[in-house]
Design an enzyme around this catalytic site. Structure first.
Site: not given
Length: 319
Positions: A132, A135-136
């Site tokens: 992701c 997300c990261d």
């Protein structure tokens, strides 16, 4: 017979559980042997509102579960092996629990990221391997990143990651990309993206100090290469977890559950879908939680208009 059963315990299912439990509907939540969804494989979550210093993914899921339990939600563990959606109450076969019935169902089983299936990959999820970018990506400011994949998702992730990384290398096992022409052109026009095409990933290389690189086979020369990197993003797609439904609910062309626009209603009245199992676009914890709220409210309103519990009890008492 339950008023409602929730299948799945990611952000969507747990949010639905909180809302339904607060409405005194005493939901039963069926969780698999690895509850909590994809956030349980995420280390730091910094984009979920309300946590200015961030929170660990497993801790966030644990907090949401405790909140649902506080209001009376009940949890049971087991795989749903069969389901009958042909009539209400709906019937579920749950491994280790037997047969369960519910007036309404909420499906929040999520979608699983596809992995390469190579050594070192799963062991390093959250330690340099991610599925992701949204997300990261923030954690890789000024670092070198590898994106594995050749489709639209990979091009989109690669472009997004250039906001943070000093360099993004796209690795694809074919010489050509599957992505649409417009997505390919957008990536090729990005000066931060370089290419390692016609290379087959063989192993994620890491030690106690962290990620070292991705070992690949150069399909042109037949030689193995180690591509040094600080992070590896696997972008080869997701699979919605819907096999247990046996095709009884309508899906889109990619297998995600179809819902009526602006609602969480599936094609079967009384069955609702929330989270990544019906969302192929956003796939974020906060958007999943939002649809979990929607599913709970849709479910509550449906029960108010289509109550069968009292009628079923009266019929049973008269026999």
């Amino acid at each position: 017979m339950r008023k409602t059963i929730i299948v799945g315990t990611g952000p969507a299912g747990l949010t639905a559980a909180i809302y339904l439990a607060r409405a005194n509907l005493n939901p039963l939540i069926i969780e698999g042997p690895e509850p909590g969804g994809q956030l349980t494989t995420t280390t730091e979550v910094e984009n979920f509102p309300g946590f200015p210093d961030g929170i660990l993914g497993p801790d966030l899921m644990d907090n949401m579960r405790k909140q649902a339990e506080r209001f009376g939600a009940e949890f049971r563990t087991g795989w749903v092996t069969g389901i009958d959606t042909s009539k209400r109450p709906f019937t579920l076969q749950v491994e280790g629990q037997g047969e369960l019935q519910a007036e309404t169902l909420i499906i929040s089983t999520g979608a699983s990221a596809k992995y390469l299936g190579i050594p070192g990959e799963r062991e390093n999820v959250g330690r340099g391997v991610s599925t992701c970018a949204t997300c990261d990506g923030f954690f890789y400011r000024g670092k070198k990143i590898i994106v594995v994949g050749g489709g639209d998702s990979a091009m989109e992730e690669a472009n997004f990651l250039t906001r943070f990384a000093s360099e993004v290398v796209v690795v694809n096992r074919r010489a050509e990309l599957r992505a649409s022409k417009i997505m390919q052109n957008r990536a090729r026009d990005n000066g931060k993206i370089s290419w390692a095409l016609n290379r087959t990933p063989l192993e994620v290389v890491a030690d106690d100090a962290g990620l070292k690189g991705l070992r690949v086979l150069n399909n042109e020369t037949g030689e193995e290469e180690l591509l040094a990197t600080d992070g590896i993003f696997i972008a080869i797609g997701h699979s919605p977890n819907t096999k247990f439904l046996g095709g009884q609910l309508t899906t889109d062309d990619h297998g995600y559950l179809a819902v009526n626009p602006g609602t969480t209603e599936t094609n079967v009245p009384g069955i609702f879908a929330c989270g990544d199992v019906q969302d192929s676009r956003y796939r974020q914890a906060i958007s999943a939680a939002g649809t979990g709220c929607m599913a709970a409210l849709d479910c509550e309103r449906f029960l108010e208009a289509n109550e069968i519990h009292e009628a079923a009890e009266a019929e049973a008492a008269s026999v």
